[in-house]
Design a protein around this motif. Structure first.
Motif, PDB file in Angstrom:
ATOM      1  N   THR A  24     -38.877  -1.472 -50.611  1.00 56.49           N
ATOM      2  CA  THR A  24     -39.164  -1.116 -52.006  1.00 56.49           C
ATOM      3  C   THR A  24     -37.993  -1.719 -53.236  1.00 56.49           C
ATOM      4  O   THR A  24     -38.128  -1.745 -54.306  1.00 56.49           O
ATOM      5  CB  THR A  24     -39.803   0.154 -52.435  1.00 56.49           C
ATOM      6  N   SER A  28     -38.971  -8.100 -58.084  1.00 53.73           N
ATOM      7  CA  SER A  28     -40.145  -8.740 -58.237  1.00 53.73           C
ATOM      8  C   SER A  28     -40.561  -9.093 -59.748  1.00 53.73           C
ATOM      9  O   SER A  28     -39.740  -8.517 -60.607  1.00 53.73           O
ATOM     10  CB  SER A  28     -41.349  -7.692 -58.028  1.00 53.73           C
ATOM     11  N   ASN A  31     -40.584  -6.772 -62.460  1.00 56.10           N
ATOM     12  CA  ASN A  31     -40.700  -5.256 -61.681  1.00 56.10           C
ATOM     13  C   ASN A  31     -42.098  -4.546 -61.314  1.00 56.10           C
ATOM     14  O   ASN A  31     -42.482  -3.625 -61.602  1.00 56.10           O
ATOM     15  CB  ASN A  31     -39.824  -4.405 -62.480  1.00 56.10           C
ATOM     16  N   GLN A  33     -43.528  -4.897 -58.446  1.00 57.62           N
ATOM     17  CA  GLN A  33     -43.427  -4.227 -57.227  1.00 57.62           C
ATOM     18  C   GLN A  33     -44.878  -4.302 -56.383  1.00 57.62           C
ATOM     19  O   GLN A  33     -45.471  -3.397 -56.008  1.00 57.62           O
ATOM     20  CB  GLN A  33     -43.029  -2.773 -57.288  1.00 57.62           C
ATOM     21  N   TRP A  35     -46.342  -4.681 -53.610  1.00 54.37           N
ATOM     22  CA  TRP A  35     -46.330  -4.400 -52.073  1.00 54.37           C
ATOM     23  C   TRP A  35     -46.828  -3.148 -51.597  1.00 54.37           C
ATOM     24  O   TRP A  35     -46.757  -2.233 -52.428  1.00 54.37           O
ATOM     25  CB  TRP A  35     -44.862  -4.800 -51.534  1.00 54.37           C
ATOM     26  N   SER A  67     -41.939 -12.048 -53.937  1.00 52.68           N
ATOM     27  CA  SER A  67     -41.701 -10.889 -54.106  1.00 52.68           C
ATOM     28  C   SER A  67     -41.796 -10.058 -52.703  1.00 52.68           C
ATOM     29  O   SER A  67     -41.001  -9.312 -52.384  1.00 52.68           O
ATOM     30  CB  SER A  67     -42.151 -10.140 -55.235  1.00 52.68           C
ATOM     31  N   CYS A  68     -42.965 -10.352 -52.350  1.00 52.78           N
ATOM     32  CA  CYS A  68     -43.329  -9.562 -50.887  1.00 52.78           C
ATOM     33  C   CYS A  68     -42.348  -9.905 -49.895  1.00 52.78           C
ATOM     34  O   CYS A  68     -41.830  -9.328 -49.011  1.00 52.78           O
ATOM     35  CB  CYS A  68     -44.625  -9.866 -50.592  1.00 52.78           C
ATOM     36  N   ALA A  71     -39.179  -8.222 -50.088  1.00 51.59           N
ATOM     37  CA  ALA A  71     -39.389  -6.961 -49.530  1.00 51.59           C
ATOM     38  C   ALA A  71     -39.266  -6.897 -48.106  1.00 51.59           C
ATOM     39  O   ALA A  71     -38.712  -5.904 -47.487  1.00 51.59           O
ATOM     40  CB  ALA A  71     -40.675  -6.183 -50.150  1.00 51.59           C
ATOM     41  N   ASP A 200     -42.398   1.588 -63.185  1.00 47.97           N
ATOM     42  CA  ASP A 200     -42.428   0.053 -62.912  1.00 47.97           C
ATOM     43  C   ASP A 200     -42.395  -0.790 -64.115  1.00 47.97           C
ATOM     44  O   ASP A 200     -42.034  -0.121 -65.131  1.00 47.97           O
ATOM     45  CB  ASP A 200     -43.817  -0.461 -62.102  1.00 47.97           C
ATOM     46  N   ARG A 317     -38.195   2.263 -59.516  1.00 44.25           N
ATOM     47  CA  ARG A 317     -39.049   1.977 -58.495  1.00 44.25           C
ATOM     48  C   ARG A 317     -40.289   3.226 -58.236  1.00 44.25           C
ATOM     49  O   ARG A 317     -40.011   4.110 -58.617  1.00 44.25           O
ATOM     50  CB  ARG A 317     -38.425   1.862 -57.136  1.00 44.25           C
ATOM     51  N   ARG A 318     -41.436   2.645 -57.646  1.00 46.52           N
ATOM     52  CA  ARG A 318     -42.378   3.429 -57.554  1.00 46.52           C
ATOM     53  C   ARG A 318     -42.314   4.517 -56.447  1.00 46.52           C
ATOM     54  O   ARG A 318     -41.270   4.152 -55.562  1.00 46.52           O
ATOM     55  CB  ARG A 318     -43.783   2.699 -56.967  1.00 46.52           C
ATOM     56  N   VAL A 323     -46.956   3.575 -52.386  1.00 50.92           N
ATOM     57  CA  VAL A 323     -46.646   2.301 -51.832  1.00 50.92           C
ATOM     58  C   VAL A 323     -47.525   2.126 -50.539  1.00 50.92           C
ATOM     59  O   VAL A 323     -47.156   1.171 -49.434  1.00 50.92           O
ATOM     60  CB  VAL A 323     -45.332   1.625 -51.884  1.00 50.92           C
TER      61      VAL A 323
END
Length: 332
Positions: A24, A28, A31, A33, A35, A67-68, A71, A200, A317-318, A323
């Motif tokens: 994570t 991205s 940002n 995120q 995923w 982005s993924c 990760a 985020d 970050r979340r 996630v």
């Protein structure tokens, strides 16, 4: 959340939690995120989160895949550093395009010190939008960055002074195109200049460059919701590189994201900072021009600016609970 994390292969629950947390920390676009992860008896699944896509700036989902992919590289590298081989299948299910990868940490592997070095860099890597020092980057480090891209089936071509000058013009051109698009500006305002407590998007404290109009490489100002203004450039010539692939399929884009992250972590391990010059790959017509500038054989996926900047805060970050996907197939 704890019920969604379980031992997988050689990894116990705490290790599974740690490698997902490492994943994570990838960059991205804005940002977002985009995923999600699922723990199953077969392995760790990486899924795209379409609800976190950017329908204006990323209408075809290319940057979401990048982005993924970033990760995924973090996930693979963190697993490797724990002594397990991250056997990875990309796009494993034709009936589920949102599932991007399956990683199976079932075989022991003696950690490669070079990958352990990259794993150690994961929590230290972050986007730095400040002006960079004028100190030249050693040729040996540039060679490492080029090798990092090639190790993930992408390429970092050499750009001569004329190509860099033309690239600078393409950045300015694409920046103006985006400024003239009200839908882009609305999407931009939604994700940037966020409050400190946001998990985020890009908060105002991570804004980076100060606005100015002195030409040069244009850096977006993330600290305002009024629009992505030109960023101050008081550096001479930072190292600006393009990462490209020979094709532009979803598989290529997912691989390019892994290459991007390997390059970024290699830069971090070498004491460098990085930020993204995204405009020329976000405007389709300009991206086509950039492809021609590269000789027509490579699809440009990412443009990076590398150097040494002043310290800046990390973007948020979340939580893991946000996630993780619950796996109903194993009794959840």
């Amino acid at each position: 959340m704890t019920s969604a994390i379980r031992p997988i292969g050689l990894l116990d629950s705490d290790q599974v939690k740690s490698v997902i947390s490492a994943a994570t920390l990838a960059p991205s676009t804005h940002n977002t995120q985009p995923w999600r992860f699922r723990c199953t008896p077969a392995g760790l699944e990486l899924h795209a989160d379409p609800g976190r896509g950017l329908p204006v700036v990323d209408a075809d989902g290319r940057e979401l895949l990048l982005s993924c992919g970033a990760a995924l590289f973090n996930l693979r590298t963190a697993i490797h550093a724990l002594g397990a081989h991250p056997a990875t299948t990309l796009l494993p299910r034709r009936d589920d395009p949102a599932q991007l990868a399956l990683v199976r940490p079932f075989a022991a592997r003696r950690p490669d010190r070079r990958l352990v070095r990259l794993a150690d860099a994961i929590p230290r890597r972050h986007t730095n939008r400040t002006p960079f020092e004028t100190t030249a980057i050693r040729a040996s480090v540039v060679a490492e960055l080029r090798h990092a891209a090639e190790a993930e089936q992408a390429w970092l071509p050499r750009l001569d002074a004329d190509q860099l000058g033309q690239l600078r013009e393409l950045v300015q051109k694409s920046h103006q195109v985006q400024l003239g698009n009200p839908e882009f500006l609305a999407e931009w305002r939604y994700w940037t200049g966020r409050a400190r407590h946001s998990r985020d998007g890009v908060p105002a404290y991570a804004a980076g460059a100060m606005p100015a109009d002195d030409g040069g490489w244009i850096l977006r100002d993330f600290g305002t919701r009024r629009g992505p203004r030109r960023g101050r450039i008081d550096e001479d010539d930072p190292l600006v590189v393009v990462i490209g692939t020979f094709d532009d399929t979803r598989l290529d884009q997912l691989r390019a994201g892994q290459a991007m992250q390997r390059v970024l972590l290699t830069a971090t391990a070498a004491g460098l900072d990085a930020s993204f010059i995204s405009q020329p790959v976000e405007v389709p017509a300009v991206r086509a021009e950039l492809r021609e500038l590269l000789g027509g054989g490579l699809w440009p996926q990412i443009v990076l600016r590398l150097g040494r900047g002043t310290p800046v805060p990390w973007t948020p970050r979340r939580s893991l609970a946000d996630v993780l996907l619950v796996d109903a197939r194993v009794g959840e």
